[in-house]
Enzyme design. Structure first.
Site, PDB file in Angstrom:
ATOM      1  N   ASP A 141     -67.458 -76.464  10.857  1.00 20.48           N
ATOM      2  CA  ASP A 141     -66.337 -75.684  11.368  1.00 20.48           C
ATOM      3  C   ASP A 141     -65.153 -75.866  10.421  1.00 20.48           C
ATOM      4  O   ASP A 141     -65.036 -76.884   9.733  1.00 20.48           O
ATOM      5  CB  ASP A 141     -65.939 -76.141  12.778  1.00 20.48           C
TER       6      ASP A 141
ATOM      7  N   GLU B 230     -60.733 -74.945   9.942  1.00 22.98           N
ATOM      8  CA  GLU B 230     -59.469 -74.418  10.437  1.00 22.98           C
ATOM      9  C   GLU B 230     -58.751 -73.810   9.240  1.00 22.98           C
ATOM     10  O   GLU B 230     -58.924 -74.271   8.100  1.00 22.98           O
ATOM     11  CB  GLU B 230     -58.613 -75.506  11.078  1.00 22.98           C
TER      12      GLU B 230
ATOM     13  N   HIS C 202     -54.432 -74.823  16.057  1.00 23.14           N
ATOM     14  CA  HIS C 202     -54.949 -76.085  15.518  1.00 23.14           C
ATOM     15  C   HIS C 202     -53.935 -77.218  15.448  1.00 23.14           C
ATOM     16  O   HIS C 202     -54.308 -78.388  15.304  1.00 23.14           O
ATOM     17  CB  HIS C 202     -55.572 -75.872  14.136  1.00 23.14           C
TER      18      HIS C 202
ATOM     19  N   HIS D 211     -57.804 -76.948  18.726  1.00 21.13           N
ATOM     20  CA  HIS D 211     -58.976 -76.811  17.877  1.00 21.13           C
ATOM     21  C   HIS D 211     -58.917 -77.861  16.769  1.00 21.13           C
ATOM     22  O   HIS D 211     -57.868 -78.092  16.164  1.00 21.13           O
ATOM     23  CB  HIS D 211     -59.025 -75.411  17.240  1.00 21.13           C
TER      24      HIS D 211
ATOM     25  N   ASP E 285     -64.900 -79.624  16.924  1.00 23.15           N
ATOM     26  CA  ASP E 285     -65.618 -78.378  17.215  1.00 23.15           C
ATOM     27  C   ASP E 285     -67.035 -78.399  16.651  1.00 23.15           C
ATOM     28  O   ASP E 285     -67.956 -77.850  17.262  1.00 23.15           O
ATOM     29  CB  ASP E 285     -64.851 -77.175  16.657  1.00 23.15           C
TER      30      ASP E 285
END
Length: 241
Positions: A7, A9, A57, A152, A157
Site C-alpha cells: 500500500d 500514501e 493520512h 490511513h 493498510d
C-alpha cells in the site's frame, strides 16, 4: 508461493499531475502465512501534499521534510518485491504512482520486476457486486478488526489487506492458524472387498451370436484370411460323416 501486500500514501490523487508517493508499506507472505518480513518507508515527495490528502493520512509536509527521497529507497524496494506476486487494493492507483516514480529514475515499470499484480478491489467487486468494496467496507463485511485505523497508513493498510485477502480467498478466521487447523483432516474411505462382488453376465442370444459370427467372417475374408482371432473349430460330426 511468495506474495507481497503493498500500500502507498500519496500527496494527492493524480500521478500524471505530478503527485508523489510519501509512504510505502509492504508485508511478505509465504505460502499463505506471514513471514514477518516487512518494508516501510516515509518519503520526502519534494512537493506539498493536498489538504484533503493530509486529512486522510495525517502526514504533514513538516513531518516528511527530513525523510529520504524515493531514489534513496528504490533499489531496496525493488529487491524486496522482486519476483513476487503483488497484492494491492485498487492496484491501478498504486502501480501508476510507483511506475511514475520508477520512470523518473530511468527504471523499468513495476510489472517487469514482479511475477504478477493481483487487485483485491476487482476480486471483491466480483464477489460482492453492487456493494461498497473499500478496504474499510471489506474489513467490516469480513470481520477483520480495523479499530486501530483512525488514519490511513501504508503498513497498517497492507496488514489489513493481507487479512482481507486470506478471507476473500479461503474464508479462514485468521492468519494465525492453530496447528490443529493447519493439519489436513484425515478422510476415512471404506474398504471395498471386490472378491465378494457378483457381476451379472449377460450372454448373447442366438441372433446376436449369428450376427457377430457373420461380421467376423466378413473381416476374415476382407483380410485374406489373416485375422488373428481363433476360427470356429470344424464340426466333428460333419468331418466323420
Amino acid at each position: 508461493m511468495r506474495q507481497i501486500f503493498l500500500d502507498t500514501e500519496t500527496t494527492g490523487l493524480s500521478a500524471e499531475a505530478g503527485d508523489r508517493i510519501i509512504e510505502i508499506g509492504c508485508i511478505e507472505m509465504l505460502n499463505r502465512r506471514l513471514s514477518g518480513r516487512t518494508l516501510h518507508h516515509y518519503i520526502n515527495p519534494q512537493r506539498k501534499s493536498h489538504e484533503d490528502a493530509v486529512k486522510v493520512h495525517g502526514l504533514t509536509d513538516e513531518f516528511l521534510a527530513d525523510k529520504p527521497l524515493f531514489a534513496a529507497i528504490a533499489d531496496e524496494f525493488l529487491e524486496f518485491v522482486a519476483g513476487a506476486e503483488l497484492v494491492i487494493h485498487n492496484a491501478a492507483f498504486d502501480v501508476g504512482f510507483l511506475d511514475a516514480e520508477l520512470a523518473r529514475l530511468g527504471k523499468p515499470p513495476l510489472a517487469e520486476h514482479v511475477a504478477e499484480v493481483t487487485d483485491t478491489l476487482l476480486m471483491a467487486r466480483e464477489m460482492f457486486p453492487g456493494k461498497s468494496n473499500s478496504l474499510d467496507a471489506l474489513c467490516k463485511r469480513l470481520e477483520v478488526d480495523n479499530s486501530n485505523r483512525t488514519l490511513h497508513g501504508a503498513l497498517l493498510d497492507a496488514g489489513l489487506l493481507a487479512e482481507v485477502y486470506i478471507r476473500l480467498t479461503r474464508g479462514q478466521d485468521s492468519l494465525v492458524i492453530d496447528e490443529v487447523q493447519s493439519e489436513a483432516a484425515e478422510v476415512t474411505i471404506a474398504t471395498v472387498d471386490f472378491e465378494r462382488l457378483v457381476l451379472p453376465v449377460i450372454e448373447a442370444d442366438a441372433a446376436e451370436a449369428a450376427a457377430h459370427a457373420a461380421l467376423l467372417a466378413e473381416l476374415d475374408k476382407a483380410s485374406g484370411g489373416k485375422t488373428l482371432w481363433p476360427r470356429p473349430a470344424p464340426n466333428t460330426s460333419e468331418a466323420v460323416a
